[in-house]
Design a protein around this motif. Structure first.
Motif, PDB file in Angstrom:
ATOM      1  N   LEU A   1      -6.449 -16.058 -12.681  1.00 55.38           N
ATOM      2  CA  LEU A   1      -7.338 -16.425 -13.784  1.00 55.38           C
ATOM      3  C   LEU A   1      -8.145 -15.245 -14.310  1.00 55.38           C
ATOM      4  O   LEU A   1      -9.050 -15.408 -15.121  1.00 55.38           O
ATOM      5  CB  LEU A   1      -8.279 -17.551 -13.322  1.00 55.38           C
ATOM      6  CG  LEU A   1      -7.571 -18.854 -12.926  1.00 55.38           C
ATOM      7  CD1 LEU A   1      -8.559 -19.866 -12.371  1.00 55.38           C
ATOM      8  CD2 LEU A   1      -6.811 -19.448 -14.112  1.00 55.38           C
ATOM      9  N   THR A   2      -7.805 -14.043 -13.840  1.00 52.73           N
ATOM     10  CA  THR A   2      -8.401 -12.802 -14.342  1.00 52.73           C
ATOM     11  C   THR A   2      -7.453 -12.204 -15.377  1.00 52.73           C
ATOM     12  O   THR A   2      -6.229 -12.326 -15.231  1.00 52.73           O
ATOM     13  CB  THR A   2      -8.619 -11.820 -13.164  1.00 52.73           C
ATOM     14  OG1 THR A   2      -9.566 -12.393 -12.265  1.00 52.73           O
ATOM     15  CG2 THR A   2      -9.138 -10.483 -13.654  1.00 52.73           C
ATOM     16  N   PRO A   3      -7.963 -11.572 -16.453  1.00 55.03           N
ATOM     17  CA  PRO A   3      -7.053 -10.974 -17.447  1.00 55.03           C
ATOM     18  C   PRO A   3      -5.970 -10.125 -16.778  1.00 55.03           C
ATOM     19  O   PRO A   3      -6.275  -9.248 -15.960  1.00 55.03           O
ATOM     20  CB  PRO A   3      -7.994 -10.127 -18.299  1.00 55.03           C
ATOM     21  CG  PRO A   3      -9.308 -10.855 -18.240  1.00 55.03           C
ATOM     22  CD  PRO A   3      -9.380 -11.403 -16.843  1.00 55.03           C
ATOM     23  N   PRO A   4      -4.704 -10.395 -17.089  1.00 52.33           N
ATOM     24  CA  PRO A   4      -3.601  -9.706 -16.412  1.00 52.33           C
ATOM     25  C   PRO A   4      -3.680  -8.186 -16.485  1.00 52.33           C
ATOM     26  O   PRO A   4      -3.351  -7.496 -15.520  1.00 52.33           O
ATOM     27  CB  PRO A   4      -2.358 -10.237 -17.130  1.00 52.33           C
ATOM     28  CG  PRO A   4      -2.773 -11.565 -17.670  1.00 52.33           C
ATOM     29  CD  PRO A   4      -4.216 -11.426 -18.031  1.00 52.33           C
ATOM     30  N   ALA A   5      -4.120  -7.646 -17.634  1.00 54.17           N
ATOM     31  CA  ALA A   5      -4.182  -6.186 -17.765  1.00 54.17           C
ATOM     32  C   ALA A   5      -5.147  -5.585 -16.748  1.00 54.17           C
ATOM     33  O   ALA A   5      -4.920  -4.494 -16.221  1.00 54.17           O
ATOM     34  CB  ALA A   5      -4.606  -5.803 -19.182  1.00 54.17           C
ATOM     35  N   LEU A   6      -6.238  -6.294 -16.445  1.00 53.90           N
ATOM     36  CA  LEU A   6      -7.211  -5.811 -15.476  1.00 53.90           C
ATOM     37  C   LEU A   6      -6.629  -5.825 -14.064  1.00 53.90           C
ATOM     38  O   LEU A   6      -6.798  -4.873 -13.289  1.00 53.90           O
ATOM     39  CB  LEU A   6      -8.472  -6.685 -15.546  1.00 53.90           C
ATOM     40  CG  LEU A   6      -9.656  -6.257 -14.689  1.00 53.90           C
ATOM     41  CD1 LEU A   6     -10.118  -4.853 -15.054  1.00 53.90           C
ATOM     42  CD2 LEU A   6     -10.799  -7.255 -14.837  1.00 53.90           C
ATOM     43  N   VAL A   7      -5.912  -6.897 -13.744  1.00 52.75           N
ATOM     44  CA  VAL A   7      -5.261  -6.981 -12.437  1.00 52.75           C
ATOM     45  C   VAL A   7      -4.221  -5.868 -12.301  1.00 52.75           C
ATOM     46  O   VAL A   7      -4.106  -5.219 -11.259  1.00 52.75           O
ATOM     47  CB  VAL A   7      -4.598  -8.364 -12.245  1.00 52.75           C
ATOM     48  CG1 VAL A   7      -3.811  -8.421 -10.937  1.00 52.75           C
ATOM     49  CG2 VAL A   7      -5.653  -9.464 -12.287  1.00 52.75           C
ATOM     50  N   LYS A   8      -3.486  -5.640 -13.385  1.00 54.09           N
ATOM     51  CA  LYS A   8      -2.422  -4.637 -13.386  1.00 54.09           C
ATOM     52  C   LYS A   8      -2.969  -3.237 -13.115  1.00 54.09           C
ATOM     53  O   LYS A   8      -2.385  -2.449 -12.363  1.00 54.09           O
ATOM     54  CB  LYS A   8      -1.704  -4.677 -14.725  1.00 54.09           C
ATOM     55  CG  LYS A   8      -0.403  -3.908 -14.791  1.00 54.09           C
ATOM     56  CD  LYS A   8       0.317  -4.275 -16.081  1.00 54.09           C
ATOM     57  CE  LYS A   8       1.725  -3.729 -16.088  1.00 54.09           C
ATOM     58  NZ  LYS A   8       2.461  -4.207 -17.283  1.00 54.09           N
ATOM     59  N   GLN A   9      -4.131  -2.926 -13.715  1.00 47.92           N
ATOM     60  CA  GLN A   9      -4.716  -1.606 -13.515  1.00 47.92           C
ATOM     61  C   GLN A   9      -5.221  -1.408 -12.090  1.00 47.92           C
ATOM     62  O   GLN A   9      -5.263  -0.296 -11.577  1.00 47.92           O
ATOM     63  CB  GLN A   9      -5.860  -1.396 -14.510  1.00 47.92           C
ATOM     64  CG  GLN A   9      -5.380  -1.249 -15.949  1.00 47.92           C
ATOM     65  CD  GLN A   9      -6.529  -1.182 -16.921  1.00 47.92           C
ATOM     66  OE1 GLN A   9      -7.039  -0.097 -17.206  1.00 47.92           O
ATOM     67  NE2 GLN A   9      -6.951  -2.335 -17.417  1.00 47.92           N
ATOM     68  N   HIS A  10      -5.621  -2.505 -11.439  1.00 40.61           N
ATOM     69  CA  HIS A  10      -6.060  -2.417 -10.042  1.00 40.61           C
ATOM     70  C   HIS A  10      -4.890  -2.241  -9.076  1.00 40.61           C
ATOM     71  O   HIS A  10      -4.947  -1.422  -8.156  1.00 40.61           O
ATOM     72  CB  HIS A  10      -6.826  -3.688  -9.639  1.00 40.61           C
ATOM     73  CG  HIS A  10      -8.247  -3.718 -10.070  1.00 40.61           C
ATOM     74  ND1 HIS A  10      -8.641  -3.999 -11.360  1.00 40.61           N
ATOM     75  CD2 HIS A  10      -9.389  -3.506  -9.368  1.00 40.61           C
ATOM     76  CE1 HIS A  10      -9.960  -3.972 -11.437  1.00 40.61           C
ATOM     77  NE2 HIS A  10     -10.442  -3.672 -10.232  1.00 40.61           N
ATOM     78  N   LEU A  11      -3.834  -3.032  -9.255  1.00 38.50           N
ATOM     79  CA  LEU A  11      -2.808  -3.179  -8.221  1.00 38.50           C
ATOM     80  C   LEU A  11      -1.437  -2.650  -8.612  1.00 38.50           C
ATOM     81  O   LEU A  11      -0.518  -2.658  -7.782  1.00 38.50           O
ATOM     82  CB  LEU A  11      -2.692  -4.662  -7.835  1.00 38.50           C
ATOM     83  CG  LEU A  11      -3.990  -5.319  -7.330  1.00 38.50           C
ATOM     84  CD1 LEU A  11      -3.760  -6.796  -7.041  1.00 38.50           C
ATOM     85  CD2 LEU A  11      -4.506  -4.606  -6.080  1.00 38.50           C
ATOM     86  N   GLN A  12      -1.258  -2.216  -9.876  1.00 42.47           N
ATOM     87  CA  GLN A  12       0.022  -1.690 -10.341  1.00 42.47           C
ATOM     88  C   GLN A  12       1.153  -2.703 -10.152  1.00 42.47           C
ATOM     89  O   GLN A  12       2.265  -2.355  -9.770  1.00 42.47           O
ATOM     90  CB  GLN A  12       0.370  -0.376  -9.614  1.00 42.47           C
ATOM     91  CG  GLN A  12      -0.738   0.657  -9.601  1.00 42.47           C
ATOM     92  CD  GLN A  12      -1.261   1.011 -10.987  1.00 42.47           C
ATOM     93  OE1 GLN A  12      -0.499   1.004 -11.955  1.00 42.47           O
ATOM     94  NE2 GLN A  12      -2.542   1.290 -11.101  1.00 42.47           N
ATOM     95  N   LEU A  13       0.868  -3.969 -10.414  1.00 41.16           N
ATOM     96  CA  LEU A  13       1.877  -5.014 -10.312  1.00 41.16           C
ATOM     97  C   LEU A  13       2.595  -5.177 -11.640  1.00 41.16           C
ATOM     98  O   LEU A  13       2.042  -4.875 -12.711  1.00 41.16           O
ATOM     99  CB  LEU A  13       1.225  -6.339  -9.909  1.00 41.16           C
ATOM    100  CG  LEU A  13       0.450  -6.341  -8.589  1.00 41.16           C
ATOM    101  CD1 LEU A  13      -0.249  -7.684  -8.390  1.00 41.16           C
ATOM    102  CD2 LEU A  13       1.375  -6.052  -7.416  1.00 41.16           C
TER     103      LEU A  13
END
Length: 464
Positions: free
Chosen positions: A430-442
């Protein structure tokens, strides 16, 4: 010619920037081609520099720290394996040359050969009830756990009591609340509240009772079966002990008899045979399980002190079930909430934390392990068997994984009126995907599969 020179200059500059980035162990690096494209994203390069990717460009792996190791950290043995326990994990550790308590080491593989992800100091989050001193009395026994046995458990303490058929835990009260889960048999509870209203009920296996602070009560094993009863008590105080319990016989034994006679308006001789000290637990004559309370001119307590938790239908998840009792379903229980969890082999209680309360756990069936994350790089893994107590302070991240080949069943108990937790997966979903992506490189595909609905118990991983 100028265009060729400019192209060569840009290529050389780019190669120098990339070569300077601390990308970590090449064996764990994610190929750039495998990372999906995304809208414009800013990637941290270190102090004073950023690089921006545009839509259609591949997102570079995070260069700020090395990648986490892909090395597995499975438990190295359990009750089904035959390996001798040794403090060795991969190239780390060495064999034990001195004396060794093999049965204890077999029960605690993640203490003897800790996962490489463990770090720092968490404090002991495991206490076997079998290591608590057991007080044997006529009619049963009692063993307890508080901060003396488990310093981490500051918010709650536990007691395990066994009563033979008819045996009585004498009339008493506490200066804190008492919550109970019946492990076996049935227990008759009695009480009178501060308004003079009385209450009698029989509480069966898997059911609960709760007495608010200061409310007098008694507990007696019924004669419904030859086994009597055994139950778990929880008190919302880590220092709870006998000093917090007020016993009828103890009080009267330390009160002048003429005062007692004056209070009840009768003679001293009427009190000749009262005990000289507390009875605590003692044999008694079991009353029928349908015993009714005496007539009370003030009426009976309107809010039940017991709850038929055994009849609550569990909620099914991909890895088994959860059922919850708190003040929304058991209104009198304003200081204790519980979830009873089952986990199938290969599954786990999902990674989570509790934002406002500590968790006190009791393992009932099966074997488990849990890694407890205490912030600032501190994390430790523990292994649990039936009869073990676990404890996780407020806000500490954890999971509980079934390490055996049978169903795992345990209680999660909280010092609160309302059960609540925060799911790691739901948070990320439920967190903006781009933010998650920048944290975890998923990848976008991985993030898109996160479950936006809380999954308390996660099934075995079918993708690995």
């Amino acid at each position: 010619m100028n265009k060729l020179a400019a192209a060569v200059f840009c290529a050389v500059l780019y190669s120098r920037v990339v070569a300077a980035l601390p990308v970590g162990d090449d064996s764990h690096a994610t190929p750039v081609s495998s990372v999906s494209s995304s809208p414009s994203i800013t990637v941290a390069l270190g102090e004073g520099a950023v690089a921006t990717t545009t839509s259609g460009d591949a997102v570079l792996p995070s260069p700020t720290v090395p990648y986490a190791s892909d090395d597995p950290n499975y438990w190295l043995w359990n009750e089904t394996t035959m390996e001798d326990p040794e403090p060795i994990r991969g190239s780390l550790g060495g064999s034990i040359l001195g004396p060794q308590n093999v049965p204890i080491d077999k029960q605690n593989p993640d203490l003897l050969a800790a996962p490489t992800t463990d770090n720092g100091d968490v404090g002991n989050a495991k206490w076997p009830f079998g290591l608590s001193k057991n007080r044997l009395v006529s009619g049963g026994w009692i063993r307890t756990q508080n901060v003396e046995q488990m310093p981490l458990a500051k918010a709650m303490a536990g007691a395990n009591i066994r009563l033979e058929p008819g045996a009585i835990r004498e009339l008493h009260w506490h200066n804190v609340a008492e919550w109970a889960y019946v492990l076996e048999g049935s227990t008759q509870i009695t009480s009178v509240d501060q308004l003079g209203r009385n209450y009698v009920a029989t509480v069966n296996k898997g059911d609960l009772w709760y007495f608010p602070p200061g409310i007098p009560h008694s507990l007696q094993a019924t004669n419904d079966s030859a086994i009597g009863t055994e139950f778990l008590l929880i008190f919302p105080s880590g220092t709870f002990g006998d000093d917090n319990t007020f016993l009828l016989t103890d009080w009267l034994a330390h009160t002048p008899k003429e005062v007692i006679a004056k209070n009840f308006q009768n003679s001293i001789e009427d009190w000749d045979q009262i005990p000289s000290r507390d009875l605590y637990i003692f044999p008694g004559v079991a009353l029928p399980s349908d015993q009714k309370p005496p007539f009370d001119p003030n009426g009976q307590i309107p809010q039940p002190f017991f709850f038929e938790f055994s009849k609550v239908k569990p909620t099914q998840y991909s890895g088994e079930t959860v059922k919850i009792a708190d003040s929304t379903t058991f209104p009198i229980s304003t200081e204790i909430a519980v979830s009873e969890v089952t986990v199938e082999p290969g599954a786990m209680r999902a990674m989570h934390w509790h934002p406002t309360q500590d968790e006190w756990g009791l393992f009932l069936e099966g074997t488990a392990r849990a890694t407890i994350y205490a912030a600032s790089g501190n994390a430790q893994t523990f292994d649990y068997q039936p009869g073990d107590i676990s404890y996780v302070p407020t806000g500490w991240g954890h999971y509980i994984e079934n390490t055996g080949n049978t169903t795992l069943r345990f209680l999660e108990i909280f010092n609160t009126d309302r059960f609540e937790d925060v799911s790691l997966e739901q948070w990320l979903a439920l967190t903006p995907p781009a933010l998650v992506k920048q944290h975890l490189q998923l990848s976008d595909n991985t993030i898109a599969k996160f479950n936006k609905t809380k999954n308390y118990v996660v099934g075995p991983n079918k993708s690995s």
